[in-house]
Design a protein around this motif. Structure first.
Motif, PDB file in Angstrom:
ATOM      1  N   GLN B  96      40.905  11.941  32.981  1.00 64.04           N
ATOM      2  CA  GLN B  96      39.939  12.890  32.427  1.00 64.04           C
ATOM      3  C   GLN B  96      39.670  12.555  30.951  1.00 64.04           C
ATOM      4  OE1 GLN B  96      37.273  14.621  32.578  1.00 64.04           O
ATOM      5  NE2 GLN B  96      38.104  15.974  34.182  1.00 64.04           N
ATOM      6  N   LYS B  98      37.796  13.985  27.095  1.00 66.95           N
ATOM      7  CA  LYS B  98      37.884  15.215  26.299  1.00 66.95           C
ATOM      8  C   LYS B  98      37.002  16.301  26.912  1.00 66.95           C
ATOM      9  CE  LYS B  98      37.610  16.836  21.514  1.00 66.95           C
ATOM     10  NZ  LYS B  98      38.963  17.422  21.553  1.00 66.95           N
ATOM     11  N   GLN B  99      37.548  17.492  27.060  1.00 67.30           N
ATOM     12  CA  GLN B  99      36.835  18.597  27.710  1.00 67.30           C
ATOM     13  C   GLN B  99      36.918  19.864  26.861  1.00 67.30           C
ATOM     14  OE1 GLN B  99      35.354  18.342  30.948  1.00 67.30           O
ATOM     15  NE2 GLN B  99      35.772  16.173  30.621  1.00 67.30           N
ATOM     16  N   TYR B 101      37.483  23.931  27.154  1.00 68.06           N
ATOM     17  CA  TYR B 101      38.087  24.838  28.126  1.00 68.06           C
ATOM     18  C   TYR B 101      37.759  26.288  27.827  1.00 68.06           C
ATOM     19  CZ  TYR B 101      40.791  20.650  29.107  1.00 68.06           C
ATOM     20  OH  TYR B 101      41.150  19.375  29.416  1.00 68.06           O
ATOM     21  N   LEU B 160      41.441  12.938  25.993  1.00 70.11           N
ATOM     22  CA  LEU B 160      41.907  14.204  26.556  1.00 70.11           C
ATOM     23  C   LEU B 160      42.992  14.814  25.674  1.00 70.11           C
ATOM     24  CD1 LEU B 160      42.098  16.206  29.042  1.00 70.11           C
ATOM     25  CD2 LEU B 160      44.022  14.811  29.777  1.00 70.11           C
ATOM     26  N   PHE B 283      42.779  24.756  32.874  1.00 72.46           N
ATOM     27  CA  PHE B 283      42.578  23.383  33.351  1.00 72.46           C
ATOM     28  C   PHE B 283      43.656  23.029  34.371  1.00 72.46           C
ATOM     29  CE2 PHE B 283      45.032  23.343  29.423  1.00 72.46           C
ATOM     30  CZ  PHE B 283      46.147  22.606  29.776  1.00 72.46           C
ATOM     31  N   THR B 288      41.187  18.696  34.006  1.00 69.31           N
ATOM     32  CA  THR B 288      39.832  19.077  34.414  1.00 69.31           C
ATOM     33  C   THR B 288      39.686  20.601  34.301  1.00 69.31           C
ATOM     34  OG1 THR B 288      39.760  17.243  35.971  1.00 69.31           O
ATOM     35  CG2 THR B 288      38.177  19.040  36.328  1.00 69.31           C
ATOM     36  N   PRO B 289      38.581  21.085  33.705  1.00 65.05           N
ATOM     37  CA  PRO B 289      38.402  22.538  33.599  1.00 65.05           C
ATOM     38  C   PRO B 289      38.367  23.179  34.990  1.00 65.05           C
ATOM     39  CG  PRO B 289      36.830  21.383  32.190  1.00 65.05           C
ATOM     40  CD  PRO B 289      37.506  20.344  33.027  1.00 65.05           C
TER      41      PRO B 289
END
Lengths: 456, 443
Positions: B96, B98-99, B101, B160, B283, B288-289
């Motif tokens: 994954q 960078k996300q 959340y 991430l 997550f 992953t969200p």
């Protein structure tokens, strides 16, 4: 450290330090899907005061952390009272398991070669085998145990197991077959002891046979249970009820039954952790005690229990070298090693020929038991329906349910050849490797669960 | 060596050795457990744990290694690389990136701010309440108070960065009751915000045990069955892997390729509910969200559960169901909170609708008596015989056998009595469920 652990008045303190390395590989249809390496390190401190116990553990094994862990265990017993007793004399004993090919001297390529052989045989066995799964494990657990009883032992415990599972499919129905040999040896086991091809064939044959098997009918009928993993019934329904964890707290149907008749005359049973290289064997137990051959039942008479140190205090009986734990995250307790019903004198063929209608359970699956009541349930992984003393059809989906104490009385045939099979046994002190075993034997009546109609 | 130093060195070394990507998963936690027996502390355990897992991507394959000895990052990366090199599978398992959340507010569990002596007192109280409840309570087999707190840090070379921490409280008790020669046990638990409710827990456990006294088998045959919430939760948990896209892609799930088809009765709707207050999460095990989604809607299978690997293979998006049972395990797939949607009927209305049949309140042997590949189960069960809409007597020592997929099709009513079971690699929730027919073996 032991002195620190005894500060609140504990009459016994024990340190368990562990460093375990393991490799696991999973292969599907001959292709390696995942590979994992793990190193578990940590230490646990246990203190006893009479039958009170406390356990503290930490993944940090620095001196500072160990002292803190010891203090945490001590604090659970109460306020600091007095300095501990006299000096403890420790004489170190080292144990190792003889190994020809240590796991840290082989590579993944060696492991994968053995696994591929198993996958190939399963796939080649039948076009109905749609999937061949192989799981491989090797592990070396290195432990040091020190206690205020003067115990100072170190032990090296190599172990390996290969699990082979075939899935057979037809018309949207799927059935599985498996075999999972294992032992306490180095990688030479795959040359000397474990026959991967044979196990793979067993797994594939079982899946295909069960795919063509009708559902098992339900009823209360005689059951012949084969040797090897068939011993799981004794392990679950009786073995656990003979452990000090159950007996010492009055949670067992076998409390106060020593030297009384609890089984049919033809039944004798033993727990023996001393067989060299066997999956359930131990060089030294997890309190530093020597394993023994413990006679549990002799000709139907209850002769002994499986007892650890805490159990020995509760029951006022000597410890039997039966203290085990999964690792440093668990306080040890009484557990089984290699547990089996001893060979008897009956003919293996006759017991089927004379059973009338019933079930021949060739391979047992898993099961569980409620120790206070002794009620158990087991699945039959590979079963055959018997009518007029003849095997008429394989059957799937069978379960056996009953009470351990009742089934022991109803065993009416015990065969001449005993063999064992490995399993993983879960209880209060985690999951430990154990062997179950028995000769082929017959129970005169047991409840068979299943959803099938009459077998034509 | 501190963890940040370890992490920095591991990342740098992996890059230097030619790994395309490197990910670290660090978990640490503390736990407390006390059992009471005969008014004394029986089992007492405190712990502190920490471990780090490294996952590298090398030559298109991934390898894992885990250690609790935080001291030699290069050796750990070497082990992971060695493992990556033996992989044959062609499946790509992306990491994954960078996300962002969703912010999660998670209420502290009931025992978080209790002192150690309070927690010990609670265990003793729980045992005592059981013993005082009824003269037939002879012993308490288990009586446990547990508290745990932990945090997880995930980071990788693709950017991430995800962190979370949580705490959990649970109490459970198993009293044993005796009438004449007959012994029965009961069980109850309380968790999360209710974990200090010793009274309710003791009362429920003792009632459970007493209700089983006098039980006997029923005749073998087919019965209409009312599955109580915990029994249905146990089945959902045992067969959750059927909904895993990984099992489906391996050919080990009967639900493979069934998206868009009716797989259950139209009354059945099943949610994967990650923001449920019982165990909210932002997550999944890959960073992953998470998202709330319907898995079965009015009987139709809408989606399987995916992680990044299975989603890539299927040409879909991950559903945020990557699981890591512990830092030491590889990435798998599991539901977050698997919740069967309630129907409108009260329990009594369901009993009336059942008319003649069995109530199944408890299933045993779930680690052995289920085959998640075929969907078949054969389990020891206990419950009650129902005649003309009324409970007649307790039933014990029977097995119920069936197939999970067939059972979903045979559901014909759902209650409004939703219960959450004890979490077990995922959380499960269900109301009581009426099922047309299950095969029962008695005597």
């Amino acid at each position: 450290m032991l002195a620190e652990a005894q500060r609140s008045g504990a009459d016994y303190a024990e340190l368990f330090v562990e460093d375990t390395q393991s490799s696991r590989i999973e292969m599907i249809d001959g292709k390696v899907e995942s590979a994992n390496y793990a190193r578990l390190c940590g230490a646990g401190v246990r203190v006893l005061l009479g039958t009170k116990s406390a356990y503290a553990y930490s993944a940090d094994t620095s001196e500072r952390a160990l002292l803190e862990t010891a203090r945490a265990a001590a604090a659970a017993l109460g306020e600091a009272k007095h300095a501990p007793n006299e000096a403890i004399f420790l004489a170190q004993t080292r144990h190792t398991t003889p190994v020809l090919l240590p796991f840290d001297q082989i590579g993944n390529a060696d492991r994968v070669r053995v696994m591929r052989e198993g996958a190939r045989v399963m796939k080649a066995a039948s076009s109905e085998v749609t999937q061949a799964l192989v799981r491989y494990l090797d592990q070396v657990q290195r432990v040091t145990i020190v206690s205020t009883d003067g115990v100072f032992v170190s032990d090296e415990r190599p172990r390996t197991r290969i699990f082979l599972q075939a899935v057979a499919m037809k018309n949207g129905e799927a059935q599985t077959g498996y075999d999972g040999p294992g032992c306490c040896r180095g990688f030479e086991a795959y040359r000397d002891v474990i026959d991967v091809e044979r196990s793979a064939q067993v797994a594939a044959d079982m899946a295909v046979t069960m795919l063509h098997a009708p559902e098992c009918p339900a009823g209360y009928l005689p059951v012949v249970i084969d040797g090897g993993f068939g011993g799981v019934i004794f392990h679950e329904a009786c073995g656990h009820s003979l452990e000090a964890t159950a007996v010492g707290r009055n949670n067992s149907v076998f409390c106060g039954k020593l030297n009384t008749k609890i089984a049919a005359d033809c039944v004798s049973a033993v727990d023996d952790g001393t067989f060299p290289g066997e999956w359930g064997s131990i060089n030294v137990d997890d309190e530093g005690g020597a394993p023994k051959r413990n006679l549990l039942i002799e000709n139907g008479i209850l002769k002994g229990y499986l007892i650890d140190k805490l159990g020995s205090r509760r029951m006022d009986m000597p410890s039997t070298g039966s203290s085990r734990r999964q690792g440093y995250t668990y306080a040890p307790t009484s557990r089984m090693t290699n547990t089996f019903i001893c060979a008897g004198t009956d003919d293996e063929e006759e017991m089927i020929a004379s059973m009338g209608e019933g079930l021949y359970a060739k391979k047992m699956g898993g099961g569980s038991v409620n120790p206070p009541t002794g009620e158990f349930n087991f699945t039959v992984a590979e079963g055959y329906w018997v009518r007029n003393g003849k095997i008429v059809s394989p059957v799937r989906g069978a379960t056996l349910i009953g009470k351990g104490s009742e089934v022991l009385q109803k065993i009416d045939r015990v065969g001449k050849t005993m063999w064992m099979a490995p399993g993983m046994c879960g209880s209060l002190s985690g999951t430990v490797p154990t062997n179950v075993g028995q000769p082929r034997l017959r129970v005169s009546g047991i409840t068979i669960g299943g959803k099938g109609g009459a077998i034509e | 060596m501190t963890y940040p130093e370890f992490s920095k060195q591991a990342m740098a070394y992996a890059a230097e050795q030619g790994c395309a990507a490197c990910e670290l998963f660090y978990a640490n936690g503390e736990s407390f457990e006390v059992n009471a027996n005969d008014g004394e502390i029986d089992r007492y355990s405190v712990s502190r744990e920490a471990g780090v897992s490294v996952r590298v991507s090398l030559g298109g394959h991934e390898g894992y290694a885990y250690t609790e000895a935080i001291g030699d990052p290069e050796r750990l990366v070497d082990h992971a690389m060695d493992n990556a090199l033996c992989i044959d599978s062609e499946d790509e398992h992306p990491m994954q990136t960078k996300q962002a959340y969703r912010a999660i507010t998670r209420e502290d569990s009931a025992l978080k701010d209790r002192s150690e002596s309070d927690r010990i007192a609670l265990a003793k109280q729980l045992e005592d309440l059981c013993l005082k409840q009824d003269p037939r309570v002879k012993r308490v087999v288990y009586c446990s108070v547990e508290y745990g707190a932990g945090s997880v840090v995930m980071e990788n070379s693709l950017g991430l960065c995800a962190e979370k921490s949580s705490n959990s409280s649970v109490i459970y008790v198993m009293p044993s009751v005796q009438a004449g020669e007959e012994v029965q046990t009961g069980f109850a638990f309380r968790m999360g915000g209710d974990a200090a409710d010793a009274e309710g827990c003791a009362k429920e456990a003792v009632e459970d045990a007493l209700s089983k006294l006098g039980g006997s088998p029923v005749d073998s045959g087919c019965y209409r069955v009312l599955l109580k919430p915990y029994a249905m939760c146990d089945l959902l948990s045992a067969f959750a892997s059927m909904f895993s896209a990984d099992e489906a892609q391996k050919g080990c799930s009967l639900l493979a390729g069934k998206e868009g088809q009716l797989i259950a009765n139209e009354r059945v709707t099943l949610w994967d509910d990650p923001f449920n207050p019982v165990a909210p999460r932002a997550f999944d095990g890959e960073g992953t969200p998470c998202e709330t989604k319907v898995v079965i809607q009015n009987g139709e299978l809408k989606t399987l559960l995916h992680n990044l690997k299975t989603a890539k293979k299927a040409g879909l998006q991950s559903t945020g169901n990557a699981s890591r049972r512990s830092a030491a395990s590889t990435v798998g797939i599991a539901p977050s909170v698997f919740r069967l949607e309630c129907g409108g009927a009260t329990y009594d209305a369901l009993l009336a609708e059942l008319k003649d049949g069995l109530v199944i309140s408890e299933l045993e042997g779930l680690h052995a008596g289920v085959d998640a590949v075929s969907g078949d189960f054969s389990l020891k069960a206990s419950g009650f015989l129902v005649e003309n809409g009324a409970v007649v007597r307790p039933v014990s020592n029977i097995t119920v056998a069936g197939n999970f997929v067939a059972l979903l099709k045979h559901v014909f009513a759902l209650g409004c009595d939703l219960r959450y079971s004890l979490p077990h690699s995922g959380c499960y929730a269900s109301p009581s469920v009426l099922v047309n027919e299950l095969t029962v073996a008695g005597c």
